[in-house]
Design an enzyme around this catalytic site. Sequence first.
Site, PDB file in Angstrom:
ATOM      1  N   CYS A 125       8.649  -3.883   7.360  1.00 44.34           N
ATOM      2  CA  CYS A 125       8.558  -5.476   7.283  1.00 44.34           C
ATOM      3  C   CYS A 125       9.992  -6.107   7.456  1.00 44.34           C
ATOM      4  O   CYS A 125      10.080  -7.565   7.443  1.00 44.34           O
ATOM      5  CB  CYS A 125       7.880  -5.900   6.096  1.00 44.34           C
ATOM      6  SG  CYS A 125       6.154  -5.183   6.060  1.00 44.34           S
ATOM      7  N   HIS A 266       9.378 -13.423   4.085  1.00 42.10           N
ATOM      8  CA  HIS A 266       8.708 -12.360   4.567  1.00 42.10           C
ATOM      9  C   HIS A 266       7.107 -12.568   3.961  1.00 42.10           C
ATOM     10  O   HIS A 266       6.935 -12.655   2.563  1.00 42.10           O
ATOM     11  CB  HIS A 266       8.990 -11.022   4.420  1.00 42.10           C
ATOM     12  CG  HIS A 266       7.814  -9.914   4.706  1.00 42.10           C
ATOM     13  ND1 HIS A 266       7.096  -9.867   5.894  1.00 42.10           N
ATOM     14  CD2 HIS A 266       7.216  -8.830   3.973  1.00 42.10           C
ATOM     15  CE1 HIS A 266       6.119  -8.897   5.804  1.00 42.10           C
ATOM     16  NE2 HIS A 266       6.248  -8.209   4.762  1.00 42.10           N
ATOM     17  N   ASN A 296      -0.036 -10.359   6.564  1.00 45.66           N
ATOM     18  CA  ASN A 296       1.134  -9.700   6.837  1.00 45.66           C
ATOM     19  C   ASN A 296       1.431  -9.041   7.928  1.00 45.66           C
ATOM     20  O   ASN A 296       0.776  -8.049   8.401  1.00 45.66           O
ATOM     21  CB  ASN A 296       1.392  -8.562   5.516  1.00 45.66           C
ATOM     22  CG  ASN A 296       2.704  -8.047   5.559  1.00 45.66           C
ATOM     23  OD1 ASN A 296       3.330  -7.923   6.374  1.00 45.66           O
ATOM     24  ND2 ASN A 296       2.969  -7.131   4.689  1.00 45.66           N
TER      25      ASN A 296
HETATM   26  N1  COA Z   1     -11.756  -5.587  -2.132  1.00 45.30           N
HETATM   27  C1  COA Z   1     -12.373  -5.458  -3.488  1.00 45.30           C
HETATM   28  N2  COA Z   1     -11.943  -4.692  -4.226  1.00 45.30           N
HETATM   29  C2  COA Z   1     -10.781  -3.783  -3.926  1.00 45.30           C
HETATM   30  C3  COA Z   1     -10.117  -3.915  -2.780  1.00 45.30           C
HETATM   31  C4  COA Z   1     -10.518  -4.798  -1.816  1.00 45.30           C
HETATM   32  N3  COA Z   1     -10.070  -5.198  -0.681  1.00 45.30           N
HETATM   33  N4  COA Z   1      -8.921  -3.033  -2.597  1.00 45.30           N
HETATM   34  C5  COA Z   1      -8.961  -2.712  -4.073  1.00 45.30           C
HETATM   35  N5  COA Z   1      -9.973  -3.018  -4.806  1.00 45.30           N
HETATM   36  C6  COA Z   1     -10.336  -2.683  -6.136  1.00 45.30           C
HETATM   37  C7  COA Z   1      -9.704  -1.502  -6.542  1.00 45.30           C
HETATM   38  O1  COA Z   1     -10.394  -0.526  -6.215  1.00 45.30           O
HETATM   39  C8  COA Z   1      -9.588  -1.618  -7.847  1.00 45.30           C
HETATM   40  O2  COA Z   1     -10.903  -1.316  -8.566  1.00 45.30           O
HETATM   41  P1  COA Z   1     -11.041  -0.805 -10.207  1.00 45.30           P
HETATM   42  O3  COA Z   1     -10.264  -1.531 -11.071  1.00 45.30           O
HETATM   43  O4  COA Z   1     -12.460  -0.568 -10.228  1.00 45.30           O
HETATM   44  O5  COA Z   1     -10.163   0.829  -9.806  1.00 45.30           O
HETATM   45  C9  COA Z   1      -9.377  -3.278  -8.157  1.00 45.30           C
HETATM   46  O6  COA Z   1      -9.791  -3.718  -6.746  1.00 45.30           O
HETATM   47  C10 COA Z   1      -8.049  -3.499  -8.514  1.00 45.30           C
HETATM   48  O7  COA Z   1      -7.005  -2.668  -7.558  1.00 45.30           O
HETATM   49  P2  COA Z   1      -5.516  -2.725  -7.471  1.00 45.30           P
HETATM   50  O8  COA Z   1      -5.170  -2.025  -6.250  1.00 45.30           O
HETATM   51  O9  COA Z   1      -5.110  -2.732  -8.838  1.00 45.30           O
HETATM   52  O10 COA Z   1      -5.235  -4.451  -7.066  1.00 45.30           O
HETATM   53  P3  COA Z   1      -4.052  -5.398  -7.027  1.00 45.30           P
HETATM   54  O11 COA Z   1      -4.523  -6.529  -7.903  1.00 45.30           O
HETATM   55  O12 COA Z   1      -2.878  -4.576  -7.419  1.00 45.30           O
HETATM   56  O13 COA Z   1      -3.996  -6.014  -5.691  1.00 45.30           O
HETATM   57  C11 COA Z   1      -3.040  -5.535  -3.745  1.00 45.30           C
HETATM   58  C12 COA Z   1      -4.014  -4.988  -4.683  1.00 45.30           C
HETATM   59  C13 COA Z   1      -2.718  -4.696  -2.593  1.00 45.30           C
HETATM   60  C14 COA Z   1      -3.418  -6.986  -3.319  1.00 45.30           C
HETATM   61  C15 COA Z   1      -1.662  -5.778  -4.551  1.00 45.30           C
HETATM   62  O14 COA Z   1      -1.178  -4.503  -5.050  1.00 45.30           O
HETATM   63  C16 COA Z   1      -0.480  -6.073  -3.516  1.00 45.30           C
HETATM   64  O15 COA Z   1      -0.306  -7.079  -2.904  1.00 45.30           O
HETATM   65  N6  COA Z   1       0.508  -5.152  -3.483  1.00 45.30           N
HETATM   66  C17 COA Z   1       1.776  -5.507  -2.566  1.00 45.30           C
HETATM   67  C18 COA Z   1       1.292  -4.968  -1.210  1.00 45.30           C
HETATM   68  C19 COA Z   1       2.256  -5.424   0.016  1.00 45.30           C
HETATM   69  O16 COA Z   1       3.079  -6.377  -0.172  1.00 45.30           O
HETATM   70  N7  COA Z   1       2.492  -4.595   1.020  1.00 45.30           N
HETATM   71  C20 COA Z   1       3.274  -4.782   1.960  1.00 45.30           C
HETATM   72  C21 COA Z   1       4.880  -4.643   1.451  1.00 45.30           C
HETATM   73  S1  COA Z   1       5.654  -5.311   2.847  1.00 45.30           S
END
Ligand code: COA
Length: 339
Positions: A125, A266, A296
């Site tokens: 990214c 970004h 993204n």
């Molecule tokens: N829809 C519904 N539920 C989902 C899901 C989706 N698309 N993806 C994950 N979940 C669920 C998980 O299974 C989890 O359930 P559980 O609590 O029963 O285990 C719950 O939602 C929470 O998951 P978690 O991964 O802790 O969510 P989060 O709040 O961390 O959000 C992201 C997930 C990916 C949105 C977040 O971690 C994020 O933005 N990370 C950075 C990603 C990024 O910027 N990447 C690119 C870098 S350049």
Amino acid sequence: MNASDLTAGFNRGVRIAGTGSAVPDRVLSNHDLAKMMDTSDEWIQQRTGIRERRICDPEKGEGTLWLSEQAAALALEDAGLTGADVDLVIVATVTMEMTCPSTAARLAGKLGATPAGAFDITAACCGFMYALNLADSLIRVGRANRILIVGCDCMSSIIDYDDRSVSILFGDAAGSAVLEAVDDPTRGSVYQSLQADGRGWPSLYIPREASQIAAGDEDNPIKLGNLRMNGREVYKFAVTRFQRAIKDAFEKTGLEPDEFGAFICHQSNARIIESAVEKLGLPDEKVYVNIDRYGNSSAGSVGLCLDQMRKAGRIDESKPTMLVAFGGGMTWASSVWRH
Ligand code: COA
């Protein structure tokens, strides 16, 4: 510190002569994703700020080279130039259709940019930022006069749409700029950083073979050849590094947030950008956000924002612009650009 102190030792500067961007027509909304997997529009919007993203249609020949060519052609047109006028082409991507030849070489061939040098760089990214900072440096030291840079990722080609944890975040896009030498060394990237911590690679990676799967990630059902991510780890890394990169730029340049004309960040997650706005006191109206429409787009993201902001007249060129990104590697990069 003023701009001439920051650029002491250089006798040339750099200007953005033109920009362009491209996204595919096909829209993949949160509602579309909810029909394909166990997720919802509400969950995705709340956690990421994304409503929809664009994805390529490979059956129509759409992909990284195709997007790159459109964005680059628009940047050249905006600059009033042709491919023959540039002496280097850099494409930043992790989704090159072939590793040999580079996307940049094929792009240069299509644009008539011969015999310009051409190569791809891979900084996930951060790709557009790495290309921008590198091109600025090459022009400053006199190794090139005009460089065409493109940040492009066709993320849909490396996404496993059976998995909800990663697929919801990404879209496809390309952003491009033509950079050109000017006599004034205080124009261009007056402060820049390019950094990485390779120890964090298992947080965001694309294993080609089972032997490359990171320890602890063996049960991840995402298919080989597709992007894997530890969302929580990336989130923690992103919030701290992103803010640190912006703070460093403030400290090194002596500039305050309200002395900037625009912040081009970004687009990885609206919450990560909001946290930086709040913690660092960035002026909200100067921070561009388009993640709701494009998700993204990895290396495409910063260049897409730059082009959209320039064309919408949202960059106050009398003031510096801050550009900042982070991504797989893990990498992070920033640039304070004087127009
Ligand atoms: N829809 C519904 N539920 C989902 C899901 C989706 N698309 N993806 C994950 N979940 C669920 C998980 O299974 C989890 O359930 P559980 O609590 O029963 O285990 C719950 O939602 C929470 O998951 P978690 O991964 O802790 O969510 P989060 O709040 O961390 O959000 C992201 C997930 C990916 C949105 C977040 O971690 C994020 O933005 N990370 C950075 C990603 C990024 O910027 N990447 C690119 C870098 S350049």
